[in-house]
Each structure stands twice: as C-alpha cells, then as structure tokens.
Write a protein that holds these residues in place. Sequence first.
Motif, PDB file in Angstrom:
ATOM      1  N   THR A 119       0.811  -1.211   0.000  1.00  0.00           N
ATOM      2  CA  THR A 119       0.000   0.000   0.000  1.00  0.00           C
ATOM      3  C   THR A 119       0.848   1.266   0.000  1.00  0.00           C
ATOM      4  O   THR A 119       0.331   2.360  -0.248  1.00  0.00           O
ATOM      5  N   SER A 285      -6.848   0.881   9.346  1.00  0.00           N
ATOM      6  CA  SER A 285      -7.786   1.035   8.239  1.00  0.00           C
ATOM      7  C   SER A 285      -7.081   0.861   6.899  1.00  0.00           C
ATOM      8  O   SER A 285      -6.138   1.577   6.573  1.00  0.00           O
ATOM      9  N   GLN A 286      -7.536  -0.099   6.113  1.00  0.00           N
ATOM     10  CA  GLN A 286      -6.989  -0.305   4.774  1.00  0.00           C
ATOM     11  C   GLN A 286      -7.185   0.947   3.924  1.00  0.00           C
ATOM     12  O   GLN A 286      -6.322   1.313   3.122  1.00  0.00           O
ATOM     13  N   GLN A 287      -8.309   1.630   4.109  1.00  0.00           N
ATOM     14  CA  GLN A 287      -8.582   2.838   3.358  1.00  0.00           C
ATOM     15  C   GLN A 287      -7.536   3.909   3.632  1.00  0.00           C
ATOM     16  O   GLN A 287      -7.073   4.584   2.710  1.00  0.00           O
ATOM     17  N   GLN A 288      -7.147   4.075   4.907  1.00  0.00           N
ATOM     18  CA  GLN A 288      -6.117   5.054   5.248  1.00  0.00           C
ATOM     19  C   GLN A 288      -4.770   4.662   4.652  1.00  0.00           C
ATOM     20  O   GLN A 288      -4.039   5.501   4.137  1.00  0.00           O
ATOM     21  N   GLU A 290      -4.225   2.952   2.006  1.00  0.00           N
ATOM     22  CA  GLU A 290      -4.231   3.048   0.551  1.00  0.00           C
ATOM     23  C   GLU A 290      -4.345   4.486   0.050  1.00  0.00           C
ATOM     24  O   GLU A 290      -4.378   4.710  -1.157  1.00  0.00           O
TER      25      GLU A 290
END
Length: 324
Positions: A119, A285-288, A290
């Motif tokens: 990421t 958080s994967q969103q953070q 990425e």
Amino acid sequence: MQFAGEGERSMKGLVMKSLGDLEEVTELVSNLAIPQPDNGEIRVKISAASVNPIDWRRAYPQYGSGCTFPAVPGVDGAGVVDAVGEGVHLHSVGDRVHFHTKFPAAHGSLAEFAICLETSAVSVPDDVGFDVACALPCAAWTAYEALYDRLRIGTAKKGTTIYIPGGAGGVGQFAVQMALGEALTVITSGGSDSSISHLKSLGCQLVLNYNSDDIVAEIMKFTNDEGVSLAFETVSNENCATTVKALGFAASIVSIVNAIADESIFMKGVTAHHVLLGAHAFQKSQQQRELFQEFGEATLTLLQKGTLTVDITSRSPLDGAKQQ
C-alpha cells in the motif's frame, strides 16, 4: 536486517549501525542478506533512491531513539517489483513502482533491494524515469496531502492568498508549484539569492528573504493588513510562530512540524491541520493505508501535465549516498 550467510545471495547497502555522528555510524557493506517480503509486502529491486532529511536525522537521538539497529536507511525509492508476499493484490512482479517506506524500516531504499508495504508503493508510468519518481514520495506526496486534502486548494477561489515559507525546500518546492497550478496568490520565502530568483521565476507573487525581511510586516503590507487565507508551515516550530502571525481571520493552516500550540489561532478563528505522511502506513484502516495510492497517482498526473517539475541537483552511486 541480516547479513548473508555462507553461500547465500547478498546485496550491497548502506548500513546505519547505531545512533551517533552520521559519518561514523554508517557504512557501505556488500554482504547484506537479500530481504524476503512478508504478508502484504513487496520487494523492490532499486533503480534509484532519494535522500530525505528524515534519513540522516534518524542518526540523532532526538529523532531516532525508536529505531532498531543495524538498519538500512532510505524512506523513498523506485525500481521494479521482483518478489511479493502473501496477500498482495495491488502490485505484481515486474511492475515499475516508487514507494515511501515506514519509518524506521529495517530494509530501506539505500541498498540494491528494499522492502515496503504494497500500500506504500505506487505504479510508475513508462515515461517517468526512476530518478524522477524516487524524488516524489516523501516531499511531493506530503505537499499534496497538505494542500489538496487539508487546505482544499483544488476548490479554493482563484487568487486566494497562501503563504508557504521555505518555498525552495524539499516539500516547499512542490507545494509552491501546486499552489501556482491552482492560480493561488503565492507568498513564499528563501534564504539565498539563487533560491529567491528561482521562486520568482516560477511565478510566485511575493518572495521574501527570511534572513533580512520582516516577514509578517511584508505580508500584511501585501495583503492590505488582512493576512493570508491559507498557510503551509514546512520549516520549523520556531518559524511556525511567525507564520501564525501572518494569518488572517478564519484562515486555515497546515503544519508538518510539531503541533501548533499558539493560542492566537483561537482568537482568529483559524482552522489548524497537521500532516505526517508516514502515519498512514501504521493505520489499521486499509482505506487510510491506501491513501498513498491517491496521493501518488495525483502527483504523477500533475507531473505529466507539467504542473510539477523535479529539480535533481546531484546524483551519486550508492557508495556516495552518505555524502548527499
């Protein structure tokens, strides 16, 4: 980081052995074990790496006390993915990437191979050289997050005033170009004739000399005593106090130095933000995590459009990295 055993493949790398004087605690060695990627990690065969302040600062106790030694420094690099760990889905072997590693990292970019989270790596188009790509992550991604994600310059009114001290510095140079690309009125500062001349050539509307000018007085004069609407503090805690004084009512400021603790921002109704690029890599958080993809892709788009240029002042082989 490990050293290669007898019969094992090895690589060259710059090793930081402990905290202390940089010249004394770093050494180029040729018998490092080639690291293996863990879950969610990729290994990159390095074609180019850049040296950022955080790389040399980690030798000093006030910055590097949390480091595990020995370690290979280097938070930014670029090259080709040559191995991937379990669960990797963003990149494949053979992909061209540039990356920003965790800090501290055991397997940084100042070696022939480096490890990073998938990421934290962003694909590099074929028309962008690795020497240019490796100069972007720490500085340009930080500038992008600060200006577009926090200060929202993409939706700011054209001509909005922004103060970016140290506009010729690593982060500052990208921030200035981004702000000019959005048609903001850019006020910045430099400390030498060459840096001031360069900033003027970019189109900055007011370039001050931070060694001799009264920064606040000059900004107030330029803005008819209103102060600036936006500010991006890139220099230091001490300098931030000056920057705060140049803010107008209901302004917004983002800092990449320590927390802004000036009480006057409350009375001015100022909105304060803080950015630490590397913190994204540590989030659950994967969103953070990425978000690096967003910052990296957007920065490359600005580069390809000509909004950003990369000024490479020097190049050296790996054994010259400790002098950069």
